[in-house]
Design a protein around this motif. Structure first.
Motif, short mmCIF file in Angstrom:
data_model
loop_
_atom_site.label_atom_id
_atom_site.label_comp_id
_atom_site.label_asym_id
_atom_site.label_seq_id
_atom_site.Cartn_x
_atom_site.Cartn_y
_atom_site.Cartn_z
N GLN A 173 0.85 -1.19 0.00
CA GLN A 173 0.00 0.00 0.00
C GLN A 173 0.89 1.24 0.00
OE1 GLN A 173 -2.48 -0.16 3.46
NE2 GLN A 173 -3.40 -2.11 2.90
N PRO A 174 0.47 2.30 -0.67
CA PRO A 174 1.29 3.52 -0.70
C PRO A 174 1.66 4.06 0.68
CG PRO A 174 -0.43 3.64 -2.36
CD PRO A 174 -0.71 2.40 -1.54
N VAL A 175 0.78 3.94 1.66
CA VAL A 175 1.08 4.45 3.00
C VAL A 175 2.28 3.72 3.61
CG1 VAL A 175 -0.49 2.91 4.26
CG2 VAL A 175 0.03 5.19 5.17
N SER A 176 2.61 2.55 3.11
CA SER A 176 3.75 1.79 3.63
C SER A 176 5.08 2.49 3.38
CB SER A 176 3.77 0.39 3.04
OG SER A 176 2.67 -0.36 3.51
N VAL A 177 5.14 3.34 2.39
CA VAL A 177 6.37 4.10 2.12
C VAL A 177 6.69 4.97 3.33
CG1 VAL A 177 7.47 5.83 0.65
CG2 VAL A 177 6.06 4.02 -0.38
N ARG A 178 5.71 5.68 3.83
CA ARG A 178 5.89 6.53 5.02
C ARG A 178 6.24 5.68 6.24
NH1 ARG A 178 1.77 8.10 8.48
NH2 ARG A 178 0.26 7.76 6.82
N HIS A 179 5.57 4.55 6.39
CA HIS A 179 5.84 3.67 7.53
C HIS A 179 7.26 3.10 7.45
CE1 HIS A 179 1.80 4.00 9.04
NE2 HIS A 179 1.30 3.56 7.89
N ALA A 180 7.72 2.79 6.26
CA ALA A 180 9.09 2.28 6.09
C ALA A 180 10.11 3.34 6.48
CB ALA A 180 9.31 1.81 4.65
N ARG A 181 9.88 4.59 6.06
CA ARG A 181 10.78 5.69 6.45
C ARG A 181 10.82 5.84 7.96
NH1 ARG A 181 8.33 8.79 2.42
NH2 ARG A 181 7.13 9.84 4.04
N SER A 182 9.66 5.80 8.61
CA SER A 182 9.60 5.95 10.06
C SER A 182 10.32 4.80 10.76
CB SER A 182 8.14 6.00 10.53
OG SER A 182 7.52 7.15 10.03
N PHE A 183 10.17 3.59 10.25
CA PHE A 183 10.83 2.42 10.82
C PHE A 183 12.35 2.58 10.77
CE2 PHE A 183 12.89 -1.62 9.58
CZ PHE A 183 12.81 -2.29 10.80
N ASP B 44 22.03 8.84 13.08
CA ASP B 44 21.09 9.53 12.20
C ASP B 44 21.68 10.75 11.50
OD1 ASP B 44 21.30 10.97 14.53
OD2 ASP B 44 19.15 11.13 14.89
N GLY B 45 23.00 10.82 11.40
CA GLY B 45 23.65 11.96 10.75
C GLY B 45 23.33 12.09 9.27
N ARG B 46 22.96 11.00 8.62
CA ARG B 46 22.62 11.03 7.19
C ARG B 46 21.15 10.68 6.98
NH1 ARG B 46 26.78 8.79 3.24
NH2 ARG B 46 25.28 9.71 1.82
N LEU B 47 20.35 10.98 7.96
CA LEU B 47 18.95 10.59 7.92
C LEU B 47 18.22 11.12 6.69
CD1 LEU B 47 16.68 9.04 9.27
CD2 LEU B 47 16.20 11.06 10.66
N ASP B 48 18.49 12.34 6.28
CA ASP B 48 17.82 12.89 5.10
C ASP B 48 18.13 12.07 3.85
OD1 ASP B 48 16.65 14.89 6.63
OD2 ASP B 48 18.15 16.40 6.09
N ASP B 49 19.41 11.74 3.65
CA ASP B 49 19.81 10.93 2.50
C ASP B 49 19.16 9.54 2.56
OD1 ASP B 49 21.45 13.04 1.76
OD2 ASP B 49 23.31 12.06 2.40
N VAL B 50 19.18 8.95 3.75
CA VAL B 50 18.60 7.61 3.92
C VAL B 50 17.09 7.66 3.66
CG1 VAL B 50 18.14 5.78 5.60
CG2 VAL B 50 20.39 6.86 5.52
N ASN B 51 16.41 8.69 4.15
CA ASN B 51 14.97 8.81 3.93
C ASN B 51 14.62 8.89 2.45
OD1 ASN B 51 13.79 8.59 6.46
ND2 ASN B 51 13.99 10.78 6.90
N VAL B 52 15.38 9.64 1.68
CA VAL B 52 15.13 9.72 0.24
C VAL B 52 15.25 8.33 -0.38
CG1 VAL B 52 16.03 10.57 -1.97
CG2 VAL B 52 15.83 12.13 -0.04
N CYS B 53 16.30 7.62 -0.02
CA CYS B 53 16.53 6.29 -0.61
C CYS B 53 15.47 5.28 -0.17
CB CYS B 53 17.93 5.80 -0.27
SG CYS B 53 19.22 6.79 -1.08
N VAL B 54 15.10 5.29 1.10
CA VAL B 54 14.05 4.38 1.57
C VAL B 54 12.74 4.67 0.83
CG1 VAL B 54 12.61 3.74 3.55
CG2 VAL B 54 15.09 3.96 3.82
#
Length: 141
Positions: free
Chosen positions: A12-22, A33-43
């Motif tokens: 489900q599309p909402v899972s993208v947000r849940h995966a980022r939060s996880f 979490d120093g590269r959290l922004d980069d990781v969030n884009v990739c996730v």
């Protein structure tokens, strides 16, 4: 090495947000979490690709995050068909509204790749170099 964490997400599309939060929760817990922004884009891109191209309806995708020394690795495994073309980077053009996912992963991650699985599915992974010197200084105080 920290204990890897993994979680299955629904198709489900909402899972993208849940995966980022996880993943963000894992990195914050590890104080990595120093590269959290980069990781969030990739996730976001890898999870979206798993939903759009890899996983079949009714089957989800697995996100795994691991940290070892100065490397952080995020993996997204889908259950789609291993037949045909493996996920690959395409050069985005202005007239096409999508197709930038792996292009962005390649730009933000320090390394990335695809593992094909016998039977079904792929694992697309991205690795990030992380500075652990702050954690070492904090541990020695």
């Amino acid at each position: 090495m920290r204990q890897p964490r993994e979680k299955l997400f629904s198709h489900q599309p909402v899972s993208v947000r849940h995966a980022r939060s996880f993943v963000a929760a894992a990195l914050t817990g590890w104080e990595a979490d120093g590269r959290l922004d980069d990781v969030n884009v990739c996730v976001s891109e890898l999870a979206t690709n798993a939903i759009r191209h890899g996983s079949r309806v009714g089957r989800g995708f697995l996100v795994r995050v691991a940290s070892h020394d100065e490397r952080l690795r995020v993996e997204v495994r889908d259950g789609g068909s291993s037949e045909g073309k493996a996920p690959h980077v395409t050069e985005p053009t202005d007239d096409v509204p999508d197709g930038r996912g792996l292009f962005l992963v390649a730009a933000f991650a320090d390394d990335w790749g695809v593992n094909r699985h016998e039977g079904s599915g792929h694992t697309v992974w991205a690795e990030f170099k992380v500075d652990t010197s702050a954690n070492r200084e904090g541990a020695s105080k």
